[in-house]
Design a protein around this motif. Structure first.
Motif, short mmCIF file in Angstrom:
data_model
loop_
_atom_site.label_atom_id
_atom_site.label_comp_id
_atom_site.label_asym_id
_atom_site.label_seq_id
_atom_site.Cartn_x
_atom_site.Cartn_y
_atom_site.Cartn_z
N ASP A 96 0.85 -1.18 0.00
CA ASP A 96 0.00 0.00 0.00
C ASP A 96 0.89 1.24 0.00
OD1 ASP A 96 -2.26 1.53 0.01
OD2 ASP A 96 -3.15 0.57 1.75
N ILE A 97 0.26 2.38 -0.23
CA ILE A 97 0.99 3.64 -0.27
C ILE A 97 0.89 4.31 1.09
CG2 ILE A 97 1.00 5.93 -1.36
CD1 ILE A 97 0.02 4.49 -3.92
N ALA A 98 2.02 4.87 1.55
CA ALA A 98 2.06 5.43 2.90
C ALA A 98 1.01 6.52 3.09
CB ALA A 98 3.45 5.99 3.18
N VAL A 99 0.33 6.46 4.24
CA VAL A 99 -0.54 7.56 4.66
C VAL A 99 0.34 8.60 5.35
CG1 VAL A 99 -2.52 8.18 6.09
CG2 VAL A 99 -2.47 5.96 4.93
N VAL A 100 1.26 8.09 6.15
CA VAL A 100 2.35 8.88 6.74
C VAL A 100 3.58 7.97 6.75
CG1 VAL A 100 3.22 10.07 8.81
CG2 VAL A 100 0.78 10.17 8.27
N GLY A 101 4.74 8.51 6.42
CA GLY A 101 5.99 7.73 6.51
C GLY A 101 7.01 8.55 7.29
N VAL A 102 7.70 7.88 8.23
CA VAL A 102 8.70 8.57 9.04
C VAL A 102 10.01 7.80 9.02
CG1 VAL A 102 9.30 9.47 11.33
CG2 VAL A 102 6.91 9.48 10.59
N GLY A 103 11.09 8.48 8.69
CA GLY A 103 12.43 7.91 8.81
C GLY A 103 13.17 8.68 9.89
N ALA A 104 13.89 7.99 10.75
CA ALA A 104 14.65 8.69 11.79
C ALA A 104 16.00 8.04 11.98
CB ALA A 104 13.89 8.70 13.11
N SER A 105 16.98 8.88 12.26
CA SER A 105 18.31 8.40 12.62
C SER A 105 18.71 9.11 13.89
CB SER A 105 19.29 8.72 11.49
OG SER A 105 20.61 8.64 11.98
N VAL A 106 19.22 8.39 14.86
CA VAL A 106 19.66 9.03 16.11
C VAL A 106 21.10 8.64 16.41
CG1 VAL A 106 17.31 9.02 17.06
CG2 VAL A 106 18.90 7.17 17.66
N VAL A 107 21.82 9.55 17.04
CA VAL A 107 23.14 9.25 17.59
C VAL A 107 23.04 9.52 19.09
CG1 VAL A 107 25.60 9.76 17.52
CG2 VAL A 107 24.22 10.05 15.44
N LEU A 108 23.41 8.52 19.88
CA LEU A 108 23.36 8.67 21.34
C LEU A 108 24.77 8.84 21.89
CD1 LEU A 108 20.84 5.77 22.18
CD2 LEU A 108 20.33 8.13 21.53
N ASP A 109 24.86 9.31 23.13
CA ASP A 109 26.18 9.36 23.77
C ASP A 109 26.55 7.96 24.27
OD1 ASP A 109 24.75 8.94 26.07
OD2 ASP A 109 25.19 10.91 26.96
N GLU A 110 27.73 7.85 24.87
CA GLU A 110 28.22 6.52 25.26
C GLU A 110 27.30 5.81 26.23
OE1 GLU A 110 32.29 5.86 26.62
OE2 GLU A 110 32.90 7.18 24.96
N SER A 111 26.66 6.60 27.12
CA SER A 111 25.77 5.98 28.11
C SER A 111 24.50 5.44 27.46
CB SER A 111 25.40 7.02 29.18
OG SER A 111 24.51 7.98 28.62
N GLY A 112 24.19 5.94 26.26
CA GLY A 112 22.94 5.54 25.61
C GLY A 112 21.73 6.23 26.19
N GLU A 113 21.96 7.20 27.07
CA GLU A 113 20.85 7.87 27.78
C GLU A 113 20.55 9.26 27.22
OE1 GLU A 113 18.93 6.35 29.86
OE2 GLU A 113 20.18 4.55 29.76
N ASN A 114 21.42 9.78 26.35
CA ASN A 114 21.21 11.13 25.82
C ASN A 114 21.37 11.15 24.30
OD1 ASN A 114 21.15 12.69 28.48
ND2 ASN A 114 23.07 11.54 28.61
N PHE A 115 20.54 11.98 23.67
CA PHE A 115 20.69 12.18 22.22
C PHE A 115 21.88 13.12 21.97
CE2 PHE A 115 16.06 11.38 22.53
CZ PHE A 115 15.94 10.39 21.57
N VAL A 116 22.77 12.71 21.07
CA VAL A 116 23.78 13.64 20.58
C VAL A 116 23.18 14.43 19.43
CG1 VAL A 116 26.05 13.83 19.47
CG2 VAL A 116 25.69 12.16 21.32
N SER A 117 22.55 13.71 18.50
CA SER A 117 21.89 14.37 17.38
C SER A 117 20.81 13.45 16.83
CB SER A 117 22.91 14.71 16.28
OG SER A 117 23.47 13.51 15.79
N ALA A 118 19.96 14.00 15.99
CA ALA A 118 18.91 13.20 15.35
C ALA A 118 18.54 13.84 14.02
CB ALA A 118 17.68 13.12 16.25
N ARG A 119 18.07 13.01 13.11
CA ARG A 119 17.52 13.52 11.84
C ARG A 119 16.22 12.77 11.55
NH1 ARG A 119 20.34 16.57 8.08
NH2 ARG A 119 19.10 15.68 6.39
N ILE A 120 15.18 13.54 11.27
CA ILE A 120 13.87 12.94 11.00
C ILE A 120 13.41 13.38 9.61
CG2 ILE A 120 11.44 12.90 11.72
CD1 ILE A 120 12.48 13.42 14.61
N GLY A 121 13.06 12.42 8.79
CA GLY A 121 12.51 12.71 7.46
C GLY A 121 11.05 12.29 7.44
N LEU A 122 10.20 13.14 6.86
CA LEU A 122 8.77 12.84 6.83
C LEU A 122 8.29 12.68 5.39
CD1 LEU A 122 7.50 15.47 9.45
CD2 LEU A 122 7.97 13.04 9.83
N GLY A 123 7.38 11.72 5.18
CA GLY A 123 6.82 11.49 3.86
C GLY A 123 5.30 11.46 3.91
#
Lengths: 168, 289
Positions: free
Chosen positions: B191-218
């Motif tokens: 089927d064709i997306a009604v909403v599509g979301v792509g995300a990439s995250v980079v966390l710090d060493e502890s895995g508890e904090n976001f260093v950066s993120a990128r979100i693409g929307l379709g």
């Protein structure tokens, strides 16, 4: 009119040479030029899978492949599936489970199922349903098709590989 | 289908030459799952179809220290099965695994999905999330642009006459990073997306904090796009429901959805928030390994 091309492909184990206009789809070539009418034209836009055959072992919708693209490929159609003295386990399972009514979608289903089972010989029901998403059947309600493919997987697992591959 | 000519060049230079010199309309062909349908229905015209699949540069698929090189004509099945993509660029694997069914995935390419520039293209939000660069070649040479600048509107892109996408390049993935693509559709598949979301995250060493993120929307605007505010809101923040909800709300704030047979504007607005949160959480899960 664009010049016709000579295209050579192995079809069901035999080398075939045919003349092809660029505008002809592989489905048109199979059906109209080579008289292999097992693959059916359903939607002509890649939704229904009735025209599925295997090109180099992978299931494709032949309504969306140009005949000229088939040059040098190895094509398997429903006509080449059964060994000389009987039916392929997938065909038997479709018959045994009454997994067809009008039959239009059946060659596409069987070839798609073959490609899928070659890659995933022991699938779950969910995997079968996802893999068969590109094939539509308006008669059976799908359950019988899924059961047939499950049974075919079991039958194939019980057979030595050499028998599975044997064709005419 | 209407009559057209066909060529299958084996070099980039020949392909560009054919596309440039054609007297009528020349169309590049990869998997053909959009093109052949559009030519048949008359939605696009073609006097010459140039098959790109015999050009080595368009069939490249390499993951190494320099990142990922993904040839524009590589079919989806080679992409989602590729161990390097599964491990480091899983959002691309997620999307190429749900574009059409098996028969489509055996032919369709991510480069073609991008070039087609559909607002609901499944692979584009993943490419945006993973910071892809589009390598384009044409009669006046080669240029590179960020993927989020490639589509300009529904079915529209930046390609000039005679230009083709050669490959998509992705930077190497940092440690503690993860990505995901998911779409909402009323069915399970095909089927064709009604909403599509792509995300990439980079966390710090502890895995508890976001260093950066990128979100693409379709599927929520005229073209897939980079949701800048929603992405930047996560940087430096702790990984918890509250911050992720803020990103979801920020994503909802930047969309311009339409109402059509697949969903109303209100529904798309709601789903954008929910899906953004889920996709970010899954990317976090993958980043934590």
């Amino acid at each position: 009119m664009a010049k016709k091309r000579i295209v050579t492909a192995t079809i069901n184990g035999r080398e075939e040479e045919f003349l092809c206009q660029p505008r002809q789809t592989l489905l048109e070539i199979l059906r109209d030029t080579l008289s292999l009418t097992g693959a059916k034209e359903g939607c002509s836009n890649g939704n229904c899978g009735a025209c599925t055959v295997l090109v180099d072992g992978r299931a494709v919708n032949t309504c969306m492949v140009l005949g000229v693209e088939a040059d040098g490929t190895d094509i398997e159609t429903i006509e080449g599936l059964a060994p000389g003295d009987g039916l392929d386990p997938i065909q038997e399972a479709f018959l045994g489970n009454a997994a067809l009514q009008c039959g239009i979608c059946t060659p596409g289903y069987i070839m798609a199922a073959k490609a899928f089972l070659d890659e995933n010989p022991n699938p779950t029901e969910e995997e079968i349903r996802f893999a068969m998403a590109g094939n539509l059947c308006r008669c059976t309600g799908y359950d019988k098709i899924v059961r047939a493919i499950q049974e075919a997987a079991e039958k194939r697992a019980g057979q030595p590989a050499s028998c599975q591959k044997e064709t005419v | 289908m209407r009559d057209f000519d066909y060529e299958a060049p084996t070099s980039l230079a020949d392909a560009v030459g054919l596309l440039t010199k054609s007297n009528g309309t020349a169309r590049p062909l990869a998997g053909g799952t959009d093109l052949i349908d559009h030519v048949r229905t008359g939605r696009v015209s073609a006097d010459l179809i140039v098959d790109l699949k015999k050009i080595p540069e368009l069939m490249v698929l390499e993951v190494n220290d320099e990142g990922l090189r993904l040839g524009a004509a590589v079919p989806c099945y080679q992409i989602y099965e590729h161990p390097g993509i599964l491990e480091h660029y899983s959002a691309i694997s997620d999307s190429s695994n749900i574009i059409g069914g098996m028969q489509i995935q055996n032919r369709a390419s991510v480069g073609g999905n991008l070039a087609n520039a559909g607002a609901a293209a499944d692979s584009t939000p993943a490419l945006i999330a993973l910071s892809a660069t589009v390598v384009i070649t044409g009669p006046s040479g080669t240029r590179e642009i960020p993927v989020d600048e490639f589509c300009t509107g529904p079915g529209q892109n930046v390609l000039e006459s005679g230009e083709i996408i050669v490959e998509l390049r992705f930077p190497p993935r940092p440690a503690h990073s993860g990505s995901h693509y998911r779409r909402f559709i009323p069915r399970n598949e095909m089927d064709i997306a009604v909403v599509g979301v792509g995300a990439s995250v980079v966390l710090d060493e502890s895995g508890e904090n976001f260093v950066s993120a990128r979100i693409g929307l379709g599927a929520v605007a005229a073209k897939p796009f980079y949701a800048q505010e929603a992405s930047e809101i996560l940087a430096g923040q702790p990984v918890n429901d509250e911050t992720i909800q803020k990103a979801g709300a920020a994503a909802r704030a930047v969309i311009h959805p339409i109402t059509d047979m697949r969903g109303t504007e209100e529904f798309r607005n709601h789903v954008t928030g929910v899906l953004t949160e889920r996709v970010v959480k899954k990317a976090v899960e993958r980043a934590r390994g």
